[in-house]
Design an enzyme around this catalytic site. Structure first.
Site: not given
Ligand code: HPA
Ligand code: ZN
Length: 318
Positions: A17, A19, A197, A200, A278-279
């Site tokens: 996961h 991005h 997703h 969340e 994630d980021d």
């Protein structure tokens, strides 16, 4: 003595996961802005970092989409992806499944192929020089309409050899899985795998709907699945992985107090839970930082941590 971080790095693991646009560090944001003549609303790298104080998912997405404006050429997408792979290598990552958001770029006039070719070339070299295997997942932005998702799928057609699956990201509130049933059906018809997703900022029902309506194989985040014990049992029985991201959940106020994060409860219920970043450029850490943060917050044992790393390999599409 070996530190917790050294133990975590020593474990072979997959990142599922991530991005790629979320790996844009402020330093690279400035370099690329200069290279491409793009003006930024910040005077310095420190000013960018100071802006990373998020109230929720949307306040992050506003900055994240603005930052992506510095990505223009194939070289930019290559450099971004390569820099991420080097950091993943340092964290003991042996396999990556990367998300990219084509609509973030095609909406501002960047060709689909420019984005895809830059990312794919870095992934290929990552395999050759860093020994990191990969899959690539194209995400639809759920705040845009389904027509746009279907058009993106058409743009992907010449590049299907490089794309393994589709995903669904961006603002979950008001954009439920049902909005993208046709697009996911079309993606399956094209032979693509699927993730989404869900749970969340949205309810457990979005996790259920992503599974039943979009026929996804994994759920990204899935934090709120914990509110529906029947769903938790279903995830466990069917070995449906959750790709969780502790530092993201903390920074976006999904679970502001990490000691209240449901990761361990879900593990104990038999769910195939994984830890991811994630980021990472926006949330204060790469994958090893996420393992350290959740291990400390939930008092995880070395056996728990090793199980999480093993889960990541089991949940992967290697
Ligand atoms: N949620 C939804 N969309 C996103 C995220 C996220 O955590 N990161 C990048 N796009
Ligand atoms: Zn995400």
């Amino acid at each position: 003595m070996r530190t917790l971080r050294e133990f975590i790095i020593s474990l072979p693991k997959a990142e599922l996961h991530l991005h790629i646009e979320g790996t844009l560090e402020p330093e690279m944001m400035f370099d690329l802005a200069m290279r491409n003549g793009v003006s930024l609303p910040y005077a310095s790298v420190d000013e960018v970092r100071a802006a990373y104080d998020f109230a929720d998912l949307q306040s992050f997405l506003d900055l994240y989409y603005a930052g992506a404006a510095v990505l223009v050429t194939e070289e930019d997408f290559f450099d971004l992806t390569w820099a991420y792979l080097e950091r993943a290598k340092a964290d003991g990552v042996v396999h990556v499944e990367i998300f990219f958001d084509p609509q973030t770029h095609t909406e501002r006039g960047i060709e689909f192929g420019t984005v895809l070719n830059g990312i794919a070339r870095a992934l290929k070299l990552g395999e050759l020089y860093l020994g990191i295997t990969h899959r690539l997942i194209m995400c639809f932005l759920r705040h845009l309409d389904e027509e746009s998702a279907l058009a993106t799928l058409e743009q992907a057609r010449p590049y299907l050899q490089f794309i393994d699956g589709v995903g669904l990201d961006s603002g979950e509130r008001g954009n439920p899985p049902a909005k993208f049933e046709k697009a996911f059906h079309a993606a399956h018809e094209m032979g693509l795998r699927a993730v989404a997703h869900a749970g969340e900022e949205g309810p457990a029902g979005n996790v259920t709907d992503a599974l039943t309506l979009l026929k996804v194989e994994r759920i990204d985040h899935g934090v709120n699945a914990i509110d529906d014990l029947e769903l938790v049992a279903h995830l466990a029985t069917h070995r449906i992985p959750l790709t969780m991201c502790p530092l993201s959940n903390q920074r976006l106020q999904v679970t502001p107090d990490l000691s209240a994060h449901p990761l361990k409860k879900l593990m104990d219920a038999g769910v195939l839970v994984t830890v991811n970043s994630d980021d990472p450029a926006y949330f204060g850490g790469y994958v090893a930082d996420n393992y350290v943060a959740i291990a400390e917050a939930l008092d995880l044992t070395e056996a728990d941590i090793a199980a999480l790393a093993e889960n990541s390999l089991l949940a992967s599409w290697r």
